[in-house]
Motif scaffolding. Structure first.
Motif, PDB file in Angstrom:
ATOM      1  N   GLY A  48     100.436 -19.100 -23.568  1.00  0.00           N
ATOM      2  CA  GLY A  48     100.941 -20.382 -23.543  1.00  0.00           C
ATOM      3  C   GLY A  48      99.908 -21.593 -24.051  1.00  0.00           C
ATOM      4  N   GLU A  49      98.573 -21.136 -23.741  1.00  0.00           N
ATOM      5  CA  GLU A  49      97.624 -22.009 -24.070  1.00  0.00           C
ATOM      6  C   GLU A  49      97.650 -22.162 -25.667  1.00  0.00           C
TER       7      GLU A  49
ATOM      8  N   ARG B 226     103.856 -25.311 -23.568  1.00  0.00           N
ATOM      9  CA  ARG B 226     103.086 -24.184 -22.772  1.00  0.00           C
ATOM     10  C   ARG B 226     103.536 -23.995 -21.351  1.00  0.00           C
TER      11      ARG B 226
ATOM     12  N   ALA C  29     104.729 -20.287 -19.605  1.00  0.00           N
ATOM     13  CA  ALA C  29     103.837 -19.749 -18.397  1.00  0.00           C
ATOM     14  C   ALA C  29     104.858 -19.542 -17.401  1.00  0.00           C
TER      15      ALA C  29
ATOM     16  N   TYR D  17      97.842 -17.867 -15.744  1.00  0.00           N
ATOM     17  CA  TYR D  17      99.051 -18.617 -16.197  1.00  0.00           C
ATOM     18  C   TYR D  17      99.404 -19.914 -15.393  1.00  0.00           C
TER      19      TYR D  17
ATOM     20  N   ASP E 264      97.805 -22.863 -17.453  1.00  0.00           N
ATOM     21  CA  ASP E 264      98.967 -23.532 -18.097  1.00  0.00           C
ATOM     22  C   ASP E 264     100.056 -24.257 -17.277  1.00  0.00           C
TER      23      ASP E 264
ATOM     24  N   GLN F 148      97.787 -28.614 -16.348  1.00  0.00           N
ATOM     25  CA  GLN F 148      98.772 -29.748 -17.096  1.00  0.00           C
ATOM     26  C   GLN F 148      98.763 -30.846 -16.115  1.00  0.00           C
TER      27      GLN F 148
END
Length: 494
Positions: free
Chosen positions: A115-116, A128, A132, A349, A353, A357
């Motif tokens: 995802g990153e 992203r 995840a 994850y 992710d 955030q």
């Protein structure tokens, strides 16, 4: 009949395995830097043997001892084609197509999760988080099923002396402590020992049973008498559409499993990565041919999955009790070797992710701490779910390969086609997932098409078409950066 001595031996082997794993974890902890990259990826320093066997043990452990032989006993040995040959070869090709390119990108950009990598390439926090969430959704029931299996096995092993919840909870507590302590380096080292153990034990069991039976000709003749359809290639359940659908879904799904996909980042050099995927098909065939043939031959002696797991029953019939106990206890350890990798990847994850955030930027040491806490959270939630043994989660676990497979083709397109856009990726990922989930949970959406092609394959094609067509119809946003995936050279290749 399993004796008290057999039970003591099995429990002793499991405890011994836990102690060895803990010792390896302590050593790994002393060598691990307090950074997320070192904790999750062992600072990208794994060599050929460790990378090969950690992937091997993470993927194939419990299935080798239980699932594969059961499938062969129920439907015939063509599972060797589905898993031993087709998936061994297909996954090795995908390891090159996806894994090598991912390794190059990771070397240059320092990515830790899929995802990153995608979120950065397309300048999209939404993408992203989406990747995840999808990954954790399909991974969570898999961890739960491992805990459920461990609790059930320990209860049966001790004839109820260890209740289900105590067994599942004890294994969960150990995994939390071990994974939080050891990180990828300790997990990979333990997996290597476990993978070697699996390979040796399967071949010893294969030889022992054949000697007891009277050789492969005798075993196959017995199977021809009781289940002649098993010797007809493609007979019964194994239609060409089924074989190809299953093999493709599993192989493509495996590449997107978090605990496997992250291993694409960890090779210390280009040569290590190339040697590893070249050796993979050989290792898979060496493991699956004896395991699946034992399952098929068991059917000839009246042993079926309805009686329990076929391989332990076959070993109880033709080998000493202590050897059958050794193999079953090894299978338990193998189950744990899969779970620890899943917990580590699930934590990464969730931490990098999702948590990252919504939280303010943290220091490397703080993120390392959050990563270890993430292991505990992930494991605890899955353990609580395992206590209820929910049917829905079991269904999700059984269909997880297909769910992960929906991610594979959009990822390949993104890695190799600079014209891929953020909207194309989101359309491909979300559209294929929505279709596949509908095929699993809604009776109005068929689960197979055109004579046996699975909904997973149809969803993969849908995802590819959506990714390409929507990308062609839309323009890239200013923050998208296709150069991150192009013009890459290996760093410090040997």
């Amino acid at each position: 009949m399993v004796t008290v001595a057999d039970v003591a031996l099995q429990v002793g082997i499991i405890v011994g395995y836990l102690l060895v794993a803990l010792a390896i974890g302590v050593v790994a902890y002393r060598l691990t830097e307090r950074t997320a990259e070192d904790y999750y990826l062992a600072s990208r320093t794994l060599g050929t043997v460790v990378l090969l066997f950690t992937t091997f043990a993470t993927l194939l452990s419990a299935f080798t001892f239980f699932g594969g032989p059961n499938a062969s006993a129920a439907n015939g040995p063509e599972w060797i084609l589905v898993m031993g040959v087709m998936d061994g070869v297909i996954f090795a090709v995908l390891w090159y197509v996806i894994g090598y390119k991912q390794w190059l990108v990771g070397q240059h950009e320092g990515y830790v999760t899929l995802g990153e990598m995608l979120g950065d390439r397309f300048g999209s926090t939404a993408l992203r988080i989406t990747v995840a969430v999808i990954s954790v959704f399909w991974l969570f029931p898999y961890v739960m099923l491992q805990q459920q299996g461990a609790g059930t096995a320990l209860k049966a092993l001790t004839d109820g002396a260890i209740p289900y919840w105590v067994g599942a909870g004890g294994i969960t507590l150990f995994m939390i402590g071990y994974v939080a302590l050891a990180g990828m380096r300790g997990v990979a080292w333990t997996d290597t020992l476990q993978g070697l153990f699996m390979l040796v034990m399967v071949w010893v069991a294969f030889g022992w049973v054949l000697v007891s039976i009277g050789g492969p000709v005798t075993a196959t003749s017995r199977l021809a008498e009781t289940n002649p359809e098993f010797l007809k290639l493609g007979g019964g359940a194994y239609s060409p559409a089924y074989i190809v659908s299953t093999a493709v879904s599993i192989a493509f799904g495996v590449t997107m499993f978090p605990q496997v996909n992250q291993r694409f980042f960890v090779a210390k050099s280009e040569a290590v990565l190339k040697r590893t995927f070249a050796l993979w098909p050989v290792l898979v065939v060496l493991l699956f041919v004896p395991a699946f043939m034992l399952g098929a031959w068991a059917a000839g002696y009246g042993i079926s999955p309805a009686d329990g797991n076929v391989l332990p029953l076959l070993l109880n019939e033709f080998t000493p009790g202590w050897f059958a106990a050794l193999v079953v206890a090894g299978a338990m350890a193998a189950m744990m070797s899969s779970s620890d990798s899943m917990l580590l990847s699930g934590s990464s994850y969730m931490t990098r992710d999702i948590y990252r955030q919504v939280a303010e930027r943290a220091s490397q040491r703080r993120e390392d701490l959050i990563a270890r806490v993430g292991v505990a959270v992930f494991a605890t939630l899955s353990f609580v779910a395992s206590l209820f043994q929910p049917g829905t989660l079991v269904e999700i676990g059984e269909t997880a390969f297909g769910g992960f497979a929906q991610l594979a083709l959009p990822v390949i397109v993104a890695l190799y086609w600079p014209g891929t856009t953020r909207k194309g990726m989101l359309a491909g990922v979300l559209g294929s997932q929505a279709f596949y989930l509908a095929s699993v949970f809604l009776s109005v959406v068929p689960s197979s098409y055109l004579g046996g092609w699975s909904a997973s394959i149809v969803g993969m094609v849908l995802g590819l078409v959506l990714t390409v067509t929507v990308s062609l119809a839309t323009a890239a946003a200013p923050e998208e950066n296709a150069s991150r995936f192009s013009d890459l050279q290996a760093i410090d290749a040997d």
